[in-house]
Structures are given as C-alpha cells and as structure tokens.
Design a protein around this motif. Sequence first.
Motif, PDB file in Angstrom:
ATOM      1  N   PHE A   1       0.839  -1.187   0.000  1.00 55.12           N
ATOM      2  CA  PHE A   1       0.000   0.000   0.000  1.00 55.12           C
ATOM      3  C   PHE A   1       0.881   1.245   0.000  1.00 55.12           C
ATOM      4  CE2 PHE A   1      -2.562  -3.229   2.242  1.00 55.12           C
ATOM      5  CZ  PHE A   1      -3.684  -3.236   1.434  1.00 55.12           C
ATOM      6  N   ILE A   2       0.332   2.324  -0.512  1.00 52.44           N
ATOM      7  CA  ILE A   2       0.996   3.626  -0.470  1.00 52.44           C
ATOM      8  C   ILE A   2       0.329   4.463   0.610  1.00 52.44           C
ATOM      9  CG2 ILE A   2       1.546   5.727  -1.743  1.00 52.44           C
ATOM     10  CD1 ILE A   2       1.349   4.080  -4.321  1.00 52.44           C
ATOM     11  N   LEU A   3       1.103   4.871   1.611  1.00 45.98           N
ATOM     12  CA  LEU A   3       0.585   5.705   2.696  1.00 45.98           C
ATOM     13  C   LEU A   3       0.674   7.170   2.283  1.00 45.98           C
ATOM     14  CD1 LEU A   3       2.226   3.865   5.726  1.00 45.98           C
ATOM     15  CD2 LEU A   3      -0.188   3.822   5.080  1.00 45.98           C
TER      16      LEU A   3
ATOM     17  N   VAL B   1       4.314   3.835  15.396  1.00 50.94           N
ATOM     18  CA  VAL B   1       3.678   4.807  14.498  1.00 50.94           C
ATOM     19  C   VAL B   1       4.660   5.832  13.951  1.00 50.94           C
ATOM     20  CG1 VAL B   1       1.952   6.644  14.352  1.00 50.94           C
ATOM     21  CG2 VAL B   1       1.442   4.565  15.621  1.00 50.94           C
ATOM     22  N   VAL B   2       5.367   6.523  14.839  1.00 48.94           N
ATOM     23  CA  VAL B   2       6.100   7.730  14.455  1.00 48.94           C
ATOM     24  C   VAL B   2       7.239   7.486  13.467  1.00 48.94           C
ATOM     25  CG1 VAL B   2       7.468   9.675  15.320  1.00 48.94           C
ATOM     26  CG2 VAL B   2       5.428   8.932  16.559  1.00 48.94           C
ATOM     27  N   PRO B   3       8.148   6.511  13.685  1.00 48.43           N
ATOM     28  CA  PRO B   3       9.238   6.339  12.711  1.00 48.43           C
ATOM     29  C   PRO B   3       8.743   6.110  11.288  1.00 48.43           C
ATOM     30  CG  PRO B   3       9.717   5.122  14.722  1.00 48.43           C
ATOM     31  CD  PRO B   3       8.306   5.596  14.838  1.00 48.43           C
ATOM     32  N   LYS B   4       7.726   5.267  11.116  1.00 44.18           N
ATOM     33  CA  LYS B   4       7.178   5.029   9.782  1.00 44.18           C
ATOM     34  C   LYS B   4       6.497   6.279   9.240  1.00 44.18           C
ATOM     35  CE  LYS B   4       5.981   2.760   6.134  1.00 44.18           C
ATOM     36  NZ  LYS B   4       7.004   2.393   5.115  1.00 44.18           N
ATOM     37  N   ALA B   5       5.763   7.003  10.122  1.00 44.12           N
ATOM     38  CA  ALA B   5       5.086   8.232   9.692  1.00 44.12           C
ATOM     39  C   ALA B   5       6.091   9.271   9.203  1.00 44.12           C
ATOM     40  CB  ALA B   5       4.252   8.795  10.845  1.00 44.12           C
ATOM     41  N   ILE B   6       7.239   9.372   9.856  1.00 41.76           N
ATOM     42  CA  ILE B   6       8.279  10.311   9.426  1.00 41.76           C
ATOM     43  C   ILE B   6       8.808   9.916   8.046  1.00 41.76           C
ATOM     44  CG2 ILE B   6      10.640  11.068   9.904  1.00 41.76           C
ATOM     45  CD1 ILE B   6       9.931  11.079  12.865  1.00 41.76           C
TER      46      ILE B   6
ATOM     47  N   VAL C   1      -3.916   3.168  -2.289  1.00 42.60           N
ATOM     48  CA  VAL C   1      -3.485   4.361  -1.554  1.00 42.60           C
ATOM     49  C   VAL C   1      -4.287   4.482  -0.264  1.00 42.60           C
ATOM     50  CG1 VAL C   1      -3.250   6.871  -1.598  1.00 42.60           C
ATOM     51  CG2 VAL C   1      -2.849   5.550  -3.674  1.00 42.60           C
ATOM     52  N   ILE C   2      -3.593   4.510   0.860  1.00 41.62           N
ATOM     53  CA  ILE C   2      -4.227   4.663   2.166  1.00 41.62           C
ATOM     54  C   ILE C   2      -4.110   6.122   2.601  1.00 41.62           C
ATOM     55  CG2 ILE C   2      -4.095   4.050   4.618  1.00 41.62           C
ATOM     56  CD1 ILE C   2      -3.179   1.297   3.850  1.00 41.62           C
ATOM     57  N   ASN C   3      -5.223   6.756   2.823  1.00 38.80           N
ATOM     58  CA  ASN C   3      -5.244   8.157   3.236  1.00 38.80           C
ATOM     59  C   ASN C   3      -4.943   8.262   4.732  1.00 38.80           C
ATOM     60  OD1 ASN C   3      -5.655  10.918   3.377  1.00 38.80           O
ATOM     61  ND2 ASN C   3      -7.880  10.765   3.439  1.00 38.80           N
ATOM     62  N   HIS C   4      -3.716   7.912   5.075  1.00 38.50           N
ATOM     63  CA  HIS C   4      -3.312   7.904   6.483  1.00 38.50           C
ATOM     64  C   HIS C   4      -1.792   7.807   6.546  1.00 38.50           C
ATOM     65  CE1 HIS C   4      -4.037   7.743  10.693  1.00 38.50           C
ATOM     66  NE2 HIS C   4      -5.255   7.258  10.618  1.00 38.50           N
TER      67      HIS C   4
ATOM     68  N   LEU D   1     -12.168   9.542   6.802  1.00 37.48           N
ATOM     69  CA  LEU D   1     -10.801   9.109   7.055  1.00 37.48           C
ATOM     70  C   LEU D   1      -9.913  10.285   7.436  1.00 37.48           C
ATOM     71  CD1 LEU D   1     -10.283   6.459   4.223  1.00 37.48           C
ATOM     72  CD2 LEU D   1     -10.917   6.084   6.611  1.00 37.48           C
ATOM     73  N   ASP D   2     -10.230  11.493   6.935  1.00 39.63           N
ATOM     74  CA  ASP D   2      -9.455  12.677   7.319  1.00 39.63           C
ATOM     75  C   ASP D   2      -9.640  12.995   8.798  1.00 39.63           C
ATOM     76  OD1 ASP D   2      -8.258  13.288   4.844  1.00 39.63           O
ATOM     77  OD2 ASP D   2     -10.129  14.178   4.122  1.00 39.63           O
ATOM     78  N   VAL D   3     -10.869  12.858   9.280  1.00 40.24           N
ATOM     79  CA  VAL D   3     -11.133  13.079  10.704  1.00 40.24           C
ATOM     80  C   VAL D   3     -10.431  12.006  11.532  1.00 40.24           C
ATOM     81  CG1 VAL D   3     -12.920  13.192  12.474  1.00 40.24           C
ATOM     82  CG2 VAL D   3     -13.326  14.226  10.237  1.00 40.24           C
ATOM     83  N   ASN D   4     -10.510  10.752  11.078  1.00 41.49           N
ATOM     84  CA  ASN D   4      -9.832   9.661  11.773  1.00 41.49           C
ATOM     85  C   ASN D   4      -8.329   9.909  11.859  1.00 41.49           C
ATOM     86  OD1 ASN D   4     -12.244   8.403  12.098  1.00 41.49           O
ATOM     87  ND2 ASN D   4     -11.760   6.588  10.876  1.00 41.49           N
ATOM     88  N   LYS D   5      -7.765  10.486  10.794  1.00 39.95           N
ATOM     89  CA  LYS D   5      -6.328  10.759  10.773  1.00 39.95           C
ATOM     90  C   LYS D   5      -5.951  11.748  11.880  1.00 39.95           C
ATOM     91  CE  LYS D   5      -4.766  11.660   6.693  1.00 39.95           C
ATOM     92  NZ  LYS D   5      -4.323  12.395   5.487  1.00 39.95           N
TER      93      LYS D   5
END
Length: 314
Positions: free
Chosen positions: A19-21, A84-89, A180-183, A275-279
């Motif tokens: 998936f593409i984040l 969460v954070v390392p991958k999010a960065i 594509v994952i909107n997150h 999904l934007d609110v969930n994010k």
Amino acid sequence: QTDLSIWKDTANGTSVEEFILLGFPGTWQFRVSFVVLFALMYTLTVIGNASIIALVWRSSNLHSPMYFFLCNLSFLEIWYTTGVVPKAIGVMLGTSPTISFSACILQLFFLLSLGSTECFLLSVMAYDRYLAICYPLRYCSLMNRVLSVRLALSSWLGGFLAISLLAFLTSRLTFCGPDVINHFLCDIDSCLALSCSDTWPVELATFLISIIVVVASCVVTLVSYMYIISSILRIQSAHGRKKAFSTCSAHLSVVTIWYGSTIFLYVKPSAQNSLDVNKIVNTFNTVVTPLLNPFIYTLRNKEVKLALGRAFRK
C-alpha cells in the motif's frame, strides 16, 4: 492470461502486495514541519516514559502497585508511539511511502493490541485507586504483589488475544486496488475502505471487540470512580478530601483523554467515518496522548515530584 492472473491473485486475497501511505499531503515545507513536530514529540515521549520507569525502579518509596501499573503504562506508551512515528516520518519525507500487505496487518495488530492493553491497564489502575481510597486499611492485603502482577499480565494477554481474531479476519480481505491509504499508518477503517470483498464480518468483529474491550473497561473505570468520588465526599476535612483526590486526579485526566478519542475511533457499527477526521484523531491518540501521560503523572503527583527532586539532587 492477464485476466487469469488477476483472478488467481484475487482468489488468494493478495492482489495488492503493498500500500501507499498518503500521510499529510501538502508542500515540502508543510511536511517537514510535521516531521520536526513528530520527531520532537516522539523524543520527549520516549525520554519522559523511560524516566518514569527508571524513577520508580530507583525510588523505594514508589515500589507500590500504583506505580507498578504506571511503569506498565509507560512501557506500553513507548512501544505504542514507536509503532507509528518512525514510519510516519518516513512517509512524510518520502523515503518510505509504501508498506507491504503483511507489514500493514502486523502494524494494525500491534497498535490495536497495545491500545486494548491500555484500556485494560487503565481500568486496573482505576480499580487499584478504588481499593486504596475506599478500603485504605485493607489496601495492602487486598492489592498485594501477586494480585498486581496477575492483573498487569492479564491486561497484556487480554489486549493481544482480543485483537488476534480481528487481525486474522482483516488479513483474509481481498484488495484489488486502489492501493493508496489516506493515512500515515494502517488502521482498520482504511483497510476496510480499500477492500473489494465483503467487509461485513470484519466490521461486526470490530464493533463487538470494541464493545468488549473499550466499553467494558470504560464501565469498570467509571464505576470505580463513582465509588471513589462518593468516598471522597464523605471525608470530613477539606485537607483529607484534597489529599484523597490528588492520588487519583492524574489517572482520571489520562482516562478522560484516552477514552474520549478511542470511543470516537472504534465504538461504531460501521467504518464509514471520514478518514481525514480519523487521521486527526489518530494523531492525537498515538502521538499526543503518549507524550502527555508522563507529564500529567509528574505534574499532578506529589510523590513522583518528590522522588524526581531527590533523583536530580543525587
């Protein structure tokens, strides 16, 4: 041949292998500002929660069930935000915007299991405060070391076992595209939104597990605090009431923050929320809350502040 290949992949449920984040789309400066913010909060979270563990370990006056549970919570928060954070960065910098299907399911299982464990731990901590305030003379015999270890171990085992079925059902979903994952992480709502198979069993399992884990633990916590507040109000002196409430005010603050965001995210019959609110709520739940916990417990807890002062003097 192409159609046959697609049919075989779809039948195996692995037509999408990664998936593409999306993360937080925007300009480069906008994403860099988020990276700096996430990195700073992650560093403070790890340092703060690790400091609580070290402080309790070194201070003999903090060797009680309350601080044993607090150490479990701090240890959990370190791993929760690390998932969460390392991958999010990496996603926001563009260095690792993709995540494999198996890694996505693993992250989902890891985060939901730790979240479930936190629900159980918070309810156990509420029960501990209930015993300490409502039965102060019998507290040491009621909440002994053996019981506290069993409660903590049950919280960890219960949290991971509760999510096992949900992770298994999610892994059996079929993903045919888009990918594509909107997150900035793999969560259950994003996976359900992308699946091209019947998601009703997963949605039902998510709702039932949320009721069992989140609502049940929240009810235990609320009932405990109803008895706690009732006992505090019966204390004659204002000083006594203030002292009794100070022992549980920090935990009550954490409970309010955690359950507010968790119930919004998971206790719902369908996964069709924005999904934007969930994010945004997930950012608060996985990045902000783990940072707030050590500061709430140190600033609102007199014993921890005294132990911290002694540690700095040494």
